[in-house]
Design a protein around this motif. Structure first.
Motif: not given
Length: 346
Positions: A12, A16, A19-20, A24, A28, A31-33
């Protein structure tokens, strides 16, 4: 020892961060996974990952980013190649279809790859030392210029412009073509070079017409065949490094220098270990012996009628490894298929 959930947390974090481009944090990730655990539990997992030097904090009280070691674990155990979309596959086909010769095919290959991925694309010429010469042509252009064309059974067509001292009439040109044909046609590049060396070492008959100019043409053919034996790269997309300069902690100049000189990248690609899928990856500090400790290279083998070479991508360690590996694999397979079809059609 890192738990299975810990490894999924690493996955993850890598995804992330790619991508961002932001460190991380545990909140986060929750929330995302869909881990189904609290942020405090994720923080414990992240602490273990940090102990194993798989992630690190770039700033005090910040989130975490993968280390080179973390990227390696991700690529070796956690990355799932993302199949290219039908549109991406169609783009590869439209780029490569209609290529006129190997040089054109490889030039189109790197342009297609850099457009697909936004990375520096690299394709290695196969070694043609064992290729056989099928045709040698001479075209007199006037003004002492002679175009030498050499064709091999691998589909490679090369041209070299040389300057000679004489102008030849049709019969003289036919004689030289016949001599070159006897020396080279049906023979391997390696054998042809040996025969040319023997030919040039022989004493020339004093009365032989245009002998000095003929020797110049023979030397030009030898120089062209010598290039067939040398490893070469075709590259595209070096401008993308400037747009990604923030992904590098230090200067991008070592990468630009390596791209310009090629020798370093050739050595690096030659030493990369291929896995069972024909893929290879060299990440960050693994490239330190080559002066490229802030870069990663992903590559896939392709087959050029029995001679294997590599097509790859060069970029920062923060790259989308699953997509890039899928792209080089797809392009390598397409390239292999094209070259095999071209070979069978001759």
């Amino acid at each position: 020892m890192v738990s299975e959930r810990g490894l999924e947390v690493l996955r993850a974090i890598v995804q992330d961060y790619v991508d961002t481009h932001e460190p991380v944090g545990s909140k986060a990730i929750v929330e995302r996974h869909a881990f189904g655990v609290s942020a405090a539990t994720i923080r414990n997992d992240m602490a273990l990952l940090e102990d194993e030097e798989l992630i690190t904090a770039p700033h005090t009280s910040s989130g975490r980013v993968p280390t080179d070691k973390g990227y390696r674990v991700f690529v070796d155990h956690l990355a799932e190649l993302r199949p290219l979309s039908s549109a991406q596959r169609a783009a590869i086909g439209s780029f490569l279809d209609g290529s006129s010769d190997l040089d054109d095919v490889l030039s189109r290959t790197v342009r297609a790859l850099t457009q697909l991925t936004g990375q520096v694309a690299i394709v290695q010429y196969p070694s043609f030392a064992r290729a056989h010469v099928t045709h040698v042509e001479l075209v007199q252009l006037g003004g002492g210029r002679m175009l030498v064309i050499v064709v091999t059974d691998t589909g490679r067509v090369s041209q070299r412009l040389t300057f000679v001292r004489d102008e030849f009439d049709d019969s003289d040109l036919a004689r030289i073509r016949a001599e070159l044909g006897t020396l080279l046609v049906g023979r391997s590049v390696r054998e042809g070079l040996l025969r040319i060396a023997d030919r040039l070492s022989e004493a020339s008959p004093a009365a032989a017409p245009h002998e000095a100019a003929t020797d110049e043409i023979v030397r030009a053919v030898a120089e062209e065949l010598e290039e067939f034996r040398q490893d070469r790269l075709v590259m595209a997309g070096s401008a993308t490094l400037a747009r990604r300069e923030s992904d590098f902690r230090g200067s991008i100049y070592p990468l630009l220098e390596a791209i310009e000189e090629q020798v370093t990248i050739l050595r690096l690609m030659g030493e990369m270990v291929t896995d069972s899928q024909g893929l290879s990856t060299s990440i960050g500090r693994e490239n330190e012996p080559f002066g490229l400790a802030e870069a990663s290279v992903v590559a896939s083998d392709y087959d050029a009628t029995g001679s294997r070479a590599r097509v790859g991508l060069l970029g920062p360690t923060r790259m989308d490894y699953p997509t890039n590996l899928a792209a080089v694999r797809a392009v390598a397979r397409y390239l292999t298929r094209m070259l095999e079809e071209d070979e069978s059609s001759r």
